[in-house]
Design a protein around this motif. Structure first.
Motif, PDB file in Angstrom:
ATOM      1  N   SER A 100      25.151  65.230 -26.095  1.00  0.00           N
ATOM      2  CA  SER A 100      26.218  66.024 -25.756  1.00  0.00           C
ATOM      3  C   SER A 100      25.646  67.171 -26.995  1.00  0.00           C
ATOM      4  O   SER A 100      26.558  68.980 -26.126  1.00  0.00           O
ATOM      5  CB  SER A 100      27.676  64.728 -25.874  1.00  0.00           C
ATOM      6  OG  SER A 100      28.618  66.016 -25.590  1.00  0.00           O
ATOM      7  N   VAL A 107      27.920  62.348 -18.965  1.00  0.00           N
ATOM      8  CA  VAL A 107      27.316  63.724 -19.609  1.00  0.00           C
ATOM      9  C   VAL A 107      28.016  64.659 -18.500  1.00  0.00           C
ATOM     10  O   VAL A 107      26.993  65.100 -18.491  1.00  0.00           O
ATOM     11  CB  VAL A 107      27.086  63.525 -21.027  1.00  0.00           C
ATOM     12  CG1 VAL A 107      27.321  64.810 -21.688  1.00  0.00           C
ATOM     13  CG2 VAL A 107      27.106  62.805 -21.711  1.00  0.00           C
ATOM     14  N   GLY A 158      28.505  69.235 -21.814  1.00  0.00           N
ATOM     15  CA  GLY A 158      28.594  67.732 -23.508  1.00  0.00           C
ATOM     16  C   GLY A 158      29.850  67.221 -23.636  1.00  0.00           C
ATOM     17  O   GLY A 158      30.244  66.161 -24.120  1.00  0.00           O
ATOM     18  N   THR A 159      31.351  67.349 -22.447  1.00  0.00           N
ATOM     19  CA  THR A 159      31.987  66.248 -22.294  1.00  0.00           C
ATOM     20  C   THR A 159      31.318  65.077 -21.724  1.00  0.00           C
ATOM     21  O   THR A 159      30.499  64.909 -20.798  1.00  0.00           O
ATOM     22  CB  THR A 159      33.379  66.742 -21.199  1.00  0.00           C
ATOM     23  OG1 THR A 159      34.168  67.917 -21.751  1.00  0.00           O
ATOM     24  CG2 THR A 159      33.874  65.449 -21.284  1.00  0.00           C
ATOM     25  N   VAL A 160      32.120  63.653 -22.045  1.00  0.00           N
ATOM     26  CA  VAL A 160      31.523  62.616 -22.190  1.00  0.00           C
ATOM     27  C   VAL A 160      32.878  62.003 -21.162  1.00  0.00           C
ATOM     28  O   VAL A 160      34.070  61.977 -21.614  1.00  0.00           O
ATOM     29  CB  VAL A 160      31.795  61.922 -23.020  1.00  0.00           C
ATOM     30  CG1 VAL A 160      30.609  60.091 -23.008  1.00  0.00           C
ATOM     31  CG2 VAL A 160      30.083  62.334 -24.314  1.00  0.00           C
TER      32      VAL A 160
END
Length: 531
Positions: free
Chosen positions: A62, A180, A184-186
């Motif tokens: 991320s 992801v 970088g958002t999970v």
């Protein structure tokens, strides 16, 4: 496909330096040989990436994606690397390739509640080995390249084989997923969306997870997956049958599939049978033979099974124009024998039983080395495939064969050989996979991935552009043929005619989804034909 080496532009030097700070210098590769290797798949080369990163945790991935996002560079995720459809090949200069194989931990094994959670860089062999002592496995439990193929790669590209005769493709067994996104958002999807409970059930509101399966990495990077677990059944049997023609074989294996009794069901045409029989004799393959004997159980039973393999040699298919090979699992001897009896009754109506060496050895060595990615005499190898309903298999095969017939003279002149692999997929259809073999130079991919002792025994060929170009042209025609007949293909990558075959509303929705999660088209650009 040779390429001039591009120097890494000064404008991204700072990005690479920041990636080294985040991941550690040893996990950011910029050496030319590494970049060359990661620019290739089983079949050909793409653009050289500017760098290859190897994150070891979801947090590192991320953070690295946030660094790359700030620089606006393309991102190309890669799993085990067993693809042949440009799925993880960079299509733009200065891409950052992401090698996911360090995310390989088995997170949770829960036999009581029948699920396992695993990081997506794990190989299918590692997962199977971790589950076996508990007496369980995933319903679909891997491709034959599972010693190298990763969980995430199979869920991204689509994958069948072990367990597919009963349970279908890889995506049919997954119930939870972490992804992801490019920034970088999970995302926690499927059973992972349940923030207060265990990941035991896929349905937790709308099935948003399904949109990220078989996306070839176009929408996001898979980091953790949860699969259902089933008991490993203790009794296994194998049968093989020969057929005079394809239509009889297709009808027979489809009827067996509809009984929901077979674990794996696959077959060959005469061309692929001949290629297989050119390979090292099974009786000279100590590892394969040893595993057959071990799989048979007791010492006497093992000796008997080993003796059958040796005595059968490689001539047991000489009189079979087409062949089908099936494996069955049961709770006890009576259970598995009853399944075999049903299948034998169906297959014997139009076929004749032959020695069952091939499925026996395959199941005893399910995750063998991937040396078959070169032909038996060192030739280059590449397939193309599609899956159609059972009732359309014979028509699909005839259409594909007409493509080869059109090019028969040129193929003979350039020493291009071909064959077919067939397999049933659950109770839904038949996969047909034409395979090419031709003399041509190896890629860096082959030199690094295949067993070095095996490679040393094979001849090397010089570059053969005329043959390579004809293979490419015929392969493209076969992809069009599959699309026009409504076939469904796995490993879509950047090769298959996916957009052309989509219903317009589905194509539009997919493009909207891509724009939502990747508005600047930086995640694996060109995959699925997305812009």
């Amino acid at each position: 496909m040779s390429q001039a080496v591009r120097a890494v532009p000064t404008s991204i030097d700072s990005t690479i330096a920041e990636l080294r700070r985040v991941l550690g210098a040893s996990f950011v590769l910029t050496d030319e040989a590494d970049r060359r290797f990661y620019s290739q798949d089983v079949y050909r080369s793409g653009e050289l990436p500017a760098a290859v990163i190897q994150p070891g945790t979801v947090e590192e991935l991320s953070a690295a994606l946030r660094v790359v996002a700030s620089a606006g560079l393309p991102i190309v995720p890669r799993g085990g690397g067993m693809s042949y459809t440009d799925g993880y090949l960079p299509s733009q200069p200065n891409s950052i390739s992401i090698d996911m194989l360090r995310l390989n931990r088995i997170v949770t094994i829960n036999p009581d509640d029948c699920y396992v959670t695993v990081e997506c860089g794990s190989t299918w062999k590692d997962l199977a080995d971790a589950l076996a002592p508990r007496g369980v496995r995933t319903p679909y439990w891997g491709p034959l390249s599972g010693v190298k193929s990763s969980i995430g790669g199979a869920l991204s590209q689509g994958s069948i084989f072990l367990g597919s005769g009963r349970y279908g493709a890889a995506a049919d067994s997954v119930i939870g997923l972490d992804v992801v996104l490019v920034d970088g958002t999970v995302l926690h999807l499927g059973s992972h969306a349940n923030g207060r409970g265990q990941p035991f059930l896929r349905q937790f509101g709308p099935d948003t997870m399904g949109m990220f399966l078989s996306d070839c990495g176009a929408l996001g990077i898979k980091t953790r997956a949860t699969f259902r677990l089933v008991k490993i059944l203790p009794e296994t049997r194998h049968i093989s049958f020969g057929f005079d023609g394809p239509d009889a074989m297709f009808a027979a294996i489809a009827e067996v599939a509809r009984q929901e009794i077979v674990s794996e069901s696959f077959g060959f045409d005469p061309g692929l049978q001949n290629q297989r029989m050119k390979r090292t004799s099974l009786k000279a393959d100590a590892k394969a033979l040893g595993n057959v004997m071990k799989a048979a159980g007791g010492k006497l039973a093992g000796l008997k099974e080993g003796a059958k393999v040796v005595l059968a040699g490689r001539n047991f298919l000489n009189d079979a124009k087409f062949s089908a090979h099936l494996s069955f699992d049961g709770r006890d001897a009576a259970d598995v024998e009853s399944k075999v009896a049903v299948a034998r009754g169906i297959l014997s109506r139009a076929g004749r039983e032959v020695e069952n060496t091939i499925p026996k050895v395959m199941r005893a060595n399910p995750f063998a080395e991937v040396n078959s990615m070169l032909g038996p005499n060192g030739e280059r190898w590449v397939p193309v495939h599609g899956t159609v309903p059972f009732s359309k298999a014979a028509t699909m095969f005839a259409a594909l064969d007409s493509v080869f017939a059109k090019h028969a003279d040129a193929m003979a002149r350039l020493e291009i050989d071909h064959g077919y692999l067939f397999a049933t997929v659950g109770v839904v259809g038949t996969l047909i996979e034409p395979v090419f073999f031709w003399p041509d130079e190896r890629l860096a991919f082959h030199e690094r991935v295949l067993d070095h002792d095996y490679l040393a025994k094979l001849p090397k060929y010089p570059a053969n552009l005329p043959a390579r170009e004809l293979v490419m042209r015929i392969r493209d025609e076969l992809a069009v043929c599959f699309m026009e007949h409504g076939a469904v293909s796995f490993q879509l990558g950047k090769f298959y005619k996916f957009q052309e075959g989509l219903e317009p509303s589905a194509a539009g929705f997919l493009q909207q989804l891509k724009s939502l999660v990747d508005p600047h088209n930086r995640m694996n650009p060109g995959t699925l034909g997305l812009k």
